[in-house]
Design a protein around this motif. Structure first.
Motif, short mmCIF file in Angstrom:
data_model
loop_
_atom_site.label_atom_id
_atom_site.label_comp_id
_atom_site.label_asym_id
_atom_site.label_seq_id
_atom_site.Cartn_x
_atom_site.Cartn_y
_atom_site.Cartn_z
N ARG A 80 0.84 -1.21 0.00
CA ARG A 80 0.00 0.00 0.00
C ARG A 80 0.86 1.25 0.00
NH1 ARG A 80 -4.72 -1.54 4.36
NH2 ARG A 80 -5.23 -3.55 3.43
N LYS A 83 2.28 1.81 -3.44
CA LYS A 83 1.24 2.34 -4.33
C LYS A 83 1.02 3.83 -4.05
CE LYS A 83 -3.49 1.60 -5.84
NZ LYS A 83 -4.74 0.87 -5.63
N ASP A 84 0.97 4.20 -2.77
CA ASP A 84 0.78 5.61 -2.40
C ASP A 84 1.94 6.48 -2.87
OD1 ASP A 84 -1.60 4.89 -1.17
OD2 ASP A 84 -0.78 4.96 0.87
N GLY A 88 3.73 1.98 -8.44
CA GLY A 88 3.00 1.03 -9.29
C GLY A 88 3.14 -0.39 -8.81
N LYS A 89 3.29 -1.30 -9.76
CA LYS A 89 3.39 -2.71 -9.41
C LYS A 89 4.79 -3.05 -8.93
CE LYS A 89 -0.32 -4.98 -11.66
NZ LYS A 89 -0.71 -6.28 -11.23
#
Length: 140
Positions: A80, A83-84, A88-89
Motif C-alpha cells: 500500500r 502504491k501511495d 506502481g506494481k
C-alpha cells in the motif's frame, strides 16, 4: 521493536531509551519503508547499503514478523505504501505462505521473514562487508 542494526552489526540512528535505534535511510523511499515497518512493529530491522556492491538495487531492508499473519500484514502495508508513493506494481514473492516475503521496489529490496526462517537463511551474512565471495578481508 526488539533491535535494529546496520550491515556491520552496529546500531544506527538516535537512541530512544531502551529501544534500539532505527536504521537511517539515505533516500525518501528507504526512510518511508523503515518508518512503516517500525509503525507496524517489525522486529530486528537491518538496512544494507548495496551501492557499489550490487547492480540489482541500492539498498536491502531485512525485517522479521512474529508470525505468518504478521509477515503477511507487513507485506500488505508496504505494498500500500509503494502504491501511495506512485511505484506502481512492485514484484512480490512468497505471499501465500508468508515464511519469507520478498518485495522488489527497484531501488530497494525488502525481505520479511518469520524469525526461525530468517535464522535459517541468514541472508545478512551474505552481504556482510567481509564476505569471502565478494573478495573482502581475509581472502587470498
Amino acid at each position: 521493536m526488539d533491535s535494529v542494526h546496520s550491515e556491520d552489526g552496529q546500531a544506527e540512528g538516535p537512541s530512544t531509551g531502551d529501544q534500539a535505534p532505527l536504521p537511517v535511510g539515505l533516500t525518501e523511499l528507504e526512510r518511508a519503508i523503515i518508518a512503516k515497518l517500525d509503525e507496524d512493529k517489525a522486529q530486528d530491522m537491518v538496512l544494507i547499503d548495496l551501492r557499489g556492491k550490487s547492480p540489482m538495487s541500492d539498498a536491502m531492508i531485512v525485517a522479521s514478523g512474529r508470525s505468518h499473519r504478521h509477515v503477511g500484514a507487513l507485506a500488505d502495508h508496504l505494498l500500500r505504501l509503494f502504491k501511495d508513493l506512485g511505484l506502481g506494481k512492485v514484484k512480490v514473492e512468497g505471499l501465500p505462505h508468508c515464511d519469507w516475503v520478498l518485495l522488489d521496489a527497484g531501488d530497494v529490496i525488502v525481505h520479511l521473514f518469520r524469525p526461525e526462517v530468517r535464522t535459517f537463511y541468514n541472508i545478512e551474512k551474505i552481504w556482510a562487508i567481509d564476505s569471502a565471495h565478494r573478495g573482502g578481508a581475509g581472502v587470498a
